[in-house]
Design a protein around this motif. Structure first.
Motif, short mmCIF file in Angstrom:
data_model
loop_
_atom_site.label_atom_id
_atom_site.label_comp_id
_atom_site.label_asym_id
_atom_site.label_seq_id
_atom_site.Cartn_x
_atom_site.Cartn_y
_atom_site.Cartn_z
N ARG A 5 0.83 -1.21 0.00
CA ARG A 5 0.00 0.00 0.00
C ARG A 5 0.86 1.26 0.00
O ARG A 5 0.65 2.17 -0.78
CB ARG A 5 -0.88 0.03 1.26
CG ARG A 5 -2.13 -0.76 1.16
CD ARG A 5 -3.18 -0.25 2.14
NE ARG A 5 -4.35 -1.07 2.03
CZ ARG A 5 -5.20 -0.98 1.03
NH1 ARG A 5 -5.00 -0.09 0.07
NH2 ARG A 5 -6.23 -1.77 0.97
N PHE A 34 -0.02 1.80 -3.87
CA PHE A 34 -1.40 2.28 -3.97
C PHE A 34 -1.58 3.67 -3.37
O PHE A 34 -2.35 4.48 -3.89
CB PHE A 34 -2.35 1.28 -3.33
CG PHE A 34 -2.46 0.01 -4.12
CD1 PHE A 34 -3.21 -0.02 -5.29
CD2 PHE A 34 -1.80 -1.14 -3.73
CE1 PHE A 34 -3.31 -1.18 -6.04
CE2 PHE A 34 -1.90 -2.30 -4.47
CZ PHE A 34 -2.65 -2.33 -5.63
N GLN A 73 -4.38 3.50 -10.87
CA GLN A 73 -4.43 2.07 -10.54
C GLN A 73 -5.07 1.28 -11.66
O GLN A 73 -4.60 0.21 -12.03
CB GLN A 73 -5.20 1.87 -9.23
CG GLN A 73 -4.49 2.48 -8.02
CD GLN A 73 -5.26 2.28 -6.74
OE1 GLN A 73 -6.08 1.37 -6.62
NE2 GLN A 73 -5.01 3.13 -5.76
N LEU A 96 -2.68 1.11 -14.45
CA LEU A 96 -1.57 0.21 -14.15
C LEU A 96 -1.96 -1.24 -14.40
O LEU A 96 -1.19 -2.03 -14.96
CB LEU A 96 -1.13 0.40 -12.69
CG LEU A 96 0.07 -0.44 -12.24
CD1 LEU A 96 1.26 -0.23 -13.15
CD2 LEU A 96 0.45 -0.08 -10.79
N GLN A 97 -3.17 -1.59 -13.99
CA GLN A 97 -3.64 -2.96 -14.24
C GLN A 97 -3.73 -3.22 -15.74
O GLN A 97 -3.28 -4.26 -16.24
CB GLN A 97 -5.00 -3.17 -13.58
CG GLN A 97 -5.49 -4.60 -13.74
CD GLN A 97 -6.90 -4.78 -13.19
OE1 GLN A 97 -7.34 -4.01 -12.34
NE2 GLN A 97 -7.59 -5.80 -13.67
N ALA A 157 -3.14 -14.09 -12.06
CA ALA A 157 -4.53 -13.77 -11.71
C ALA A 157 -5.47 -14.84 -12.26
O ALA A 157 -6.40 -15.29 -11.59
CB ALA A 157 -4.89 -12.39 -12.24
N ASP A 217 -8.64 -4.79 -1.63
CA ASP A 217 -9.92 -5.19 -2.19
C ASP A 217 -9.70 -5.89 -3.52
O ASP A 217 -8.57 -6.07 -3.96
CB ASP A 217 -10.87 -3.98 -2.33
CG ASP A 217 -10.36 -2.97 -3.35
OD1 ASP A 217 -9.71 -3.38 -4.34
OD2 ASP A 217 -10.60 -1.78 -3.16
N ASP A 218 -10.79 -6.28 -4.15
CA ASP A 218 -10.68 -7.13 -5.33
C ASP A 218 -9.95 -6.44 -6.49
O ASP A 218 -9.08 -7.04 -7.13
CB ASP A 218 -12.08 -7.56 -5.77
CG ASP A 218 -12.11 -9.04 -6.12
OD1 ASP A 218 -11.74 -9.85 -5.25
OD2 ASP A 218 -12.48 -9.35 -7.26
N GLU A 246 -7.85 -3.93 -6.29
CA GLU A 246 -6.44 -3.74 -5.92
C GLU A 246 -5.67 -5.04 -6.05
O GLU A 246 -4.52 -5.05 -6.50
CB GLU A 246 -6.34 -3.22 -4.47
CG GLU A 246 -6.79 -1.78 -4.34
CD GLU A 246 -6.91 -1.36 -2.89
OE1 GLU A 246 -6.78 -0.16 -2.62
OE2 GLU A 246 -7.15 -2.23 -2.02
N LYS A 277 -6.21 -7.51 -8.12
CA LYS A 277 -5.95 -7.78 -9.53
C LYS A 277 -4.84 -6.88 -10.06
O LYS A 277 -3.95 -7.32 -10.81
CB LYS A 277 -7.23 -7.58 -10.35
CG LYS A 277 -8.26 -8.66 -10.10
CD LYS A 277 -9.47 -8.47 -11.01
CE LYS A 277 -10.46 -9.60 -10.80
NZ LYS A 277 -11.65 -9.43 -11.66
N THR A 278 -4.90 -5.61 -9.69
CA THR A 278 -3.83 -4.69 -10.10
C THR A 278 -2.49 -5.18 -9.57
O THR A 278 -1.49 -5.19 -10.29
CB THR A 278 -4.11 -3.28 -9.55
OG1 THR A 278 -5.37 -2.83 -10.05
CG2 THR A 278 -3.02 -2.31 -9.96
#
Lengths: 169, 169
Positions: free
Chosen positions: A123, A127, A135, A138-139, A157, B8-9, B11, B13-14
């Motif tokens: 974090r 983040f 974010q 980035l993904q 994933a 969280d979900d 985050e 995945k990222t």
DNA sequence: CGAAATCACTTGCACCGTTAACTGATCGCC
DNA sequence: GGCGATCAGTTAACGGTGCAAGTGATTTCG
């Protein structure tokens, strides 16, 4: 190969920033885990993968794909874990060629103790510095790059979705 | 440390996408360079830094910062380069404690031969997959993460600006 | 001016990861 | 059913990396 010989100035800066992140972020994560839990990031990833799987059990090869690892590398790490009593190994009843790695309660306690500090560092380093939009970007960027490198290879994933029952869609 | 216990979900995945990229992109770049030029990405970075510097000469410590390297690591690599005739080392006339590494013509030829293939791979794996906006985001993301990890440490781009006279403002 | 401290770098040692050869188990083919 | 091929995993050997100690040069301060 002659199409685009060199990067322009903006691309060069982007590239240098990316390369630096590619080197420093893993180093920073390793440092935190080593300091607070005596674990490398790779070891943590292996333990985390096992801890999230149903029955805390996974085939070695599946775990290797999840952890972006070669099989020999995983084999040695799991051997160390077994010596410390964090993991047990045994043949898969369905197919004797496979080996099932099962995390013990001690192993689960170890990763459970290490997780908060690690997540907190993730974090702090990633983040907290980024906007929600960044974010998402980035993904998307990560997915595209990974898919370009390995078009039909499952990303962690996806493996998490398929083998661990984590995530949705 | 109790502020935000878990991701969280979205985050997660990222995070998985970022970790995977952190592992696979360096591996892919190493593979290309190893295959086509017999160089690791780190070795290429060292040669590239030297090749761009004025007089193709740099102090070891400056080069180490540029290449995100420890001094012992750089020392061994440069020793190998010296053995192959790509680099010469000598004391800095201004301060005998410093060591100046100077790239020879053979070294320059080596990096010049390796560069097009490497740049092409960088384009293919990163820039071709990304929109211009994503490239800008990526640079911004990288800068922020790097600055969080090392607030007062100069990033390679800055070192490039300062010591190599590359880039602008 | 000289001794201690500091700085830049190099060497020796232990560990980790990749590669290649090996062991066990299952599948395909006759 | 049995033999060769293939697959999952382990083991051994080699190369690279980080850390601690050592070397040489320069600065600092009495």
């Amino acid at each position: 190969m002659e199409e685009a010989p060199w990067l322009d100035d903006d691309e060069t800066k982007t590239w240098l920033a990316l390369v630096s992140m590619l080197i420093r972020l893993p180093a920073a994560l390793d440092a935190q885990l080593q300091r607070d839990a005596g674990l490398s990031h790779f070891e943590y990833q292996v333990l985390a993968g096992l801890s999230m799987s149903p029955g805390r059990t996974l085939r070695m090869s599946t775990l290797a794909r999840f952890a972006d690892s070669s099989l020999p590398r995983l084999s040695q790490v799991v051997a160390r874990f077994e010596k410390r009593g964090w993991v047990r190994r045994g043949p898969d009843p369905d197919d004797g060629r496979y080996t099932l790695a099962t995390m013990t309660d001690e192993g689960f306690a170890k990763v459970a103790a290490a997780a908060p500090g690690h997540v907190s560092e993730v974090r702090r380093l990633v983040f907290d510095s980024l906007t929600k939009a960044q974010q998402r970007q980035l993904q998307s960027i990560g997915d595209r790059v990974i898919h370009t490198i390995d078009p039909d290879g499952a990303c962690p994933a996806t493996i998490a979705d398929a083998a661990l029952g984590v995530g949705d869609s």
